[in-house]
Design a protein around this motif. Sequence first.
Motif, PDB file in Angstrom:
ATOM      1  N   VAL B 201       9.903  14.240  -0.436  1.00 19.27           N
ATOM      2  CA  VAL B 201      10.381  12.858  -0.330  1.00 19.27           C
ATOM      3  C   VAL B 201       9.323  11.939  -0.957  1.00 19.27           C
ATOM      4  O   VAL B 201       8.139  12.042  -0.617  1.00 19.27           O
ATOM      5  N   VAL B 202       9.745  11.078  -1.855  1.00 15.25           N
ATOM      6  CA  VAL B 202       8.799  10.127  -2.437  1.00 15.25           C
ATOM      7  C   VAL B 202       8.455   9.069  -1.391  1.00 15.25           C
ATOM      8  O   VAL B 202       9.352   8.526  -0.736  1.00 15.25           O
ATOM      9  N   VAL B 203       7.176   8.808  -1.213  1.00 13.44           N
ATOM     10  CA  VAL B 203       6.752   7.731  -0.317  1.00 13.44           C
ATOM     11  C   VAL B 203       6.256   6.562  -1.159  1.00 13.44           C
ATOM     12  O   VAL B 203       5.314   6.711  -1.939  1.00 13.44           O
ATOM     13  N   ALA B 204       6.926   5.429  -1.035  1.00 12.66           N
ATOM     14  CA  ALA B 204       6.442   4.190  -1.651  1.00 12.66           C
ATOM     15  C   ALA B 204       5.588   3.497  -0.599  1.00 12.66           C
ATOM     16  O   ALA B 204       6.114   2.900   0.340  1.00 12.66           O
ATOM     17  N   TRP B 230       3.513  13.317  -3.925  1.00  9.68           N
ATOM     18  CA  TRP B 230       4.764  12.646  -3.564  1.00  9.68           C
ATOM     19  C   TRP B 230       4.554  11.198  -3.100  1.00  9.68           C
ATOM     20  O   TRP B 230       5.515  10.452  -2.949  1.00  9.68           O
ATOM     21  N   VAL B 231       3.318  10.802  -2.866  1.00  8.36           N
ATOM     22  CA  VAL B 231       3.050   9.437  -2.400  1.00  8.36           C
ATOM     23  C   VAL B 231       2.605   8.564  -3.568  1.00  8.36           C
ATOM     24  O   VAL B 231       1.733   8.948  -4.352  1.00  8.36           O
ATOM     25  N   VAL B 232       3.219   7.399  -3.704  1.00  5.39           N
ATOM     26  CA  VAL B 232       2.818   6.413  -4.706  1.00  5.39           C
ATOM     27  C   VAL B 232       2.319   5.174  -3.976  1.00  5.39           C
ATOM     28  O   VAL B 232       3.023   4.623  -3.121  1.00  5.39           O
ATOM     29  N   LEU B 233       1.092   4.774  -4.300  1.00  9.85           N
ATOM     30  CA  LEU B 233       0.493   3.598  -3.666  1.00  9.85           C
ATOM     31  C   LEU B 233       0.826   2.352  -4.484  1.00  9.85           C
ATOM     32  O   LEU B 233       0.595   2.318  -5.697  1.00  9.85           O
ATOM     33  N   LEU B 234       1.400   1.344  -3.816  1.00 11.16           N
ATOM     34  CA  LEU B 234       1.683   0.068  -4.474  1.00 11.16           C
ATOM     35  C   LEU B 234       0.693  -0.974  -3.953  1.00 11.16           C
ATOM     36  O   LEU B 234       0.574  -1.165  -2.743  1.00 11.16           O
ATOM     37  N   GLY B 235      -0.012  -1.627  -4.852  1.00  7.77           N
ATOM     38  CA  GLY B 235      -1.007  -2.609  -4.442  1.00  7.77           C
ATOM     39  C   GLY B 235      -0.799  -3.935  -5.140  1.00  7.77           C
ATOM     40  O   GLY B 235      -0.035  -4.029  -6.115  1.00  7.77           O
ATOM     41  N   SER B 236      -1.468  -4.947  -4.658  1.00  9.66           N
ATOM     42  CA  SER B 236      -1.267  -6.299  -5.164  1.00  9.66           C
ATOM     43  C   SER B 236      -2.538  -7.108  -4.991  1.00  9.66           C
ATOM     44  O   SER B 236      -3.286  -6.905  -4.039  1.00  9.66           O
ATOM     45  N   PHE B 237      -2.759  -8.038  -5.912  1.00 13.29           N
ATOM     46  CA  PHE B 237      -3.836  -9.000  -5.730  1.00 13.29           C
ATOM     47  C   PHE B 237      -3.312 -10.352  -5.256  1.00 13.29           C
ATOM     48  O   PHE B 237      -4.052 -11.334  -5.219  1.00 13.29           O
ATOM     49  N   SER B 238      -2.034 -10.390  -4.881  1.00 16.73           N
ATOM     50  CA  SER B 238      -1.424 -11.652  -4.447  1.00 16.73           C
ATOM     51  C   SER B 238      -2.037 -12.177  -3.161  1.00 16.73           C
ATOM     52  O   SER B 238      -2.157 -13.384  -2.977  1.00 16.73           O
ATOM     53  N   LYS B 239      -2.435 -11.296  -2.250  1.00 15.66           N
ATOM     54  CA  LYS B 239      -2.915 -11.751  -0.951  1.00 15.66           C
ATOM     55  C   LYS B 239      -4.434 -11.863  -0.905  1.00 15.66           C
ATOM     56  O   LYS B 239      -4.966 -12.447   0.038  1.00 15.66           O
TER      57      LYS B 239
END
Lengths: 396, 396
Positions: B201-204, B230-239
Amino acid sequence: VDITELHFAQRMNGLTGSAIREIFKYVSKPGVISFAGGNPGAFALPHEDVARISGELLRSQGKTLLQYGATEGYFPLRESLVGYIEDTFQARFAPQEIVITSGSMQGLDLLCKALINPGDVVLAESPTFVGALQCLNAYQAQVLPLKCDDTGIDPDHLEEMIKTHHAKMLYTIPTFQNPTGITLSLERRKRIAGLAAKYGVVVAEDDPYHSLRYTGEALPSIKSFDTSGWVVLLGSFSKVIAPGLRVGFMAGSEIILRRCVTCKQCADVHTANLNQAIVDVYLRQGLLTPHIRAILPGYGARMACMLEYLSTIPQIRHFTKPEGGLFIFVSFDEDKDVAALFNAAIGKGVAFVPGSPFYPEGGHKNTLRLNFSSASLEDIKRGMDLLNQYIQTSMS
Amino acid sequence: VDITELHFAQRMNGLTGSAIREIFKYVSKPGVISFAGGNPGAFALPHEDVARISGELLRSQGKTLLQYGATEGYFPLRESLVGYIEDTFQARFAPQEIVITSGSMQGLDLLCKALINPGDVVLAESPTFVGALQCLNAYQAQVLPLKCDDTGIDPDHLEEMIKTHHAKMLYTIPTFQNPTGITLSLERRKRIAGLAAKYGVVVAEDDPYHSLRYTGEALPSIKSFDTSGWVVLLGSFSKVIAPGLRVGFMAGSEIILRRCVTCKQCADVHTANLNQAIVDVYLRQGLLTPHIRAILPGYGARMACMLEYLSTIPQIRHFTKPEGGLFIFVSFDEDKDVAALFNAAIGKGVAFVPGSPFYPEGGHKNTLRLNFSSASLEDIKRGMDLLNQYIQTSMS
């Protein structure tokens, strides 16, 4: 479960990544003369004005620009686009009918997301922009090619295709088309606006090269003849200010745009505020018109140089004679294949793009696209000399 | 054909535009105390450093930054993210395993585009980020809610749901979740990484709030326990830097990322270079760690103030006690509806978001989300006083 067993979505089946993007690996090597991309020349990028404007904006309203913005776009830019679009495309919009996009490619992506079901028929010039074909493929549109001549889409054929295939959308680049450089005539623009209204076909009018005219008279957009709301104008500042900023727009009926905004909310939320504000100030300070005026002679001289060189090569069966834009499209005899020429040229440091990927129906291995905006005049001469040598050996 | 007869794509049927975005119309009015958005406080936006860096970048490498860039992202930023991600998320990547996105929302959009067929099952916390629900709906995913408690997703229930429904993807915000503020425990992080590998299972893993911790110990990401890809890390500099720049990233297996890059090519071509370079220099100059250290006390004090106030209101049945992030989630008795409270509060200039839109399964009209990062401490006290007045009259 091994990750190689992952199944991708069906929409990915037809989507192998752009053949052209592969070519860019060669192009970025130092010393390579590139006729391959669609990049503005370095001389055409106004980095000093952008640096000044960016600094002023961040000092005077940094807190606002660094905060979240509206999905529809930075309101001052939507306001200043009213005048810009009227002057450039002769089409009138209220600010509410203009949405800012992250480049004009995103405009097409949002239109497809809002409109296209798998299997829907989209008509397009043959050949057309390979990025648009990829985008349409990602929405599993059935892209059907339209007959074109040296004044663009044949409108009788277009009408027949709309009727036969119940087309949902027409994708067209009416001015200095990519990859051909061809411009749709005034009469045909009127006719296409009429056909859109008559049959209820959305027209995605992609017009990023409009202001890059070196000879002849500017033409009004298809949108300017649209009284029905079926035409959506897609614009970009990539070719007249800077592609790295990723600022474009879509302008059209609020009925369509409202849905595109919903799609943009869950695509990238909004286009970066600083980038939008830079374009806004660039327009408001009246910098765009003189900037375009300043870069046209350089581009025009490059195009003229390349066109003149092409006319001296007897193996070339046909090449387009654009009045502007960034591209010239070249055809050899139909039994020829540019693959050997491509490999030989790349080996010697000259890059172009084979024409085949631009055709929705494939084939046409006897064609290629030349870009003249990226290389210097001297490099165009050197590169064309080299190309000509290989044409003499491999295409005779 | 009248434009009102236009048919939109089927994917638009479930996509009505965010209820929350409507609320933002009220919020932007002057004088309104907003507990509604997820905006960083103005004090947390480093506009002076960004102005300086932007100026330096445009003067020293303006031509490069204004030109087209790579779809995968600006290479120096991909390099500097290697160290950043290792320090922050305790997960190791090569630069090739990191792709820059236009905010972390785009990361989810690209994952969906590459992976999700209509009807595919995606599991998500209930409640979860309303923007993610919209994004998943746009790909016609079947979103099924997961049971959660005060340490996040119940892993036994997750395993059962994966097996029963052959789930394609898990979407999770493990740290200071939106809208609850809840953090997934260490044990559960390990367990979820294991389940992803066991069942394919792909983990977002969407982790934009990770560094906004005011109490307790930082936890490693789910990705740090992933040996299978299977794990994809989503990151952001918005916060942690600025949402207006629209810079985020996705990090994971190249098998998955390659397809996401193909999708990004025909979405927005690439994220704006200047914005990527600003984040890169901000990281390389070592500004991020002290910046976060400087803003944490202000956010922490706001959260503590709001939590203390909430504990004095007897009508509130439950509220979460986050250790960081931007949100607190509040529940009244199950027979209550926050609609009247919402209208009364908006009328007096205090905005919050009802909880219902955050639930994949709807309902839960007795809940609401409070944000504490946007208002000042004084406004939090004034706003909570007003809210409390209306709770006394309308929720008793």
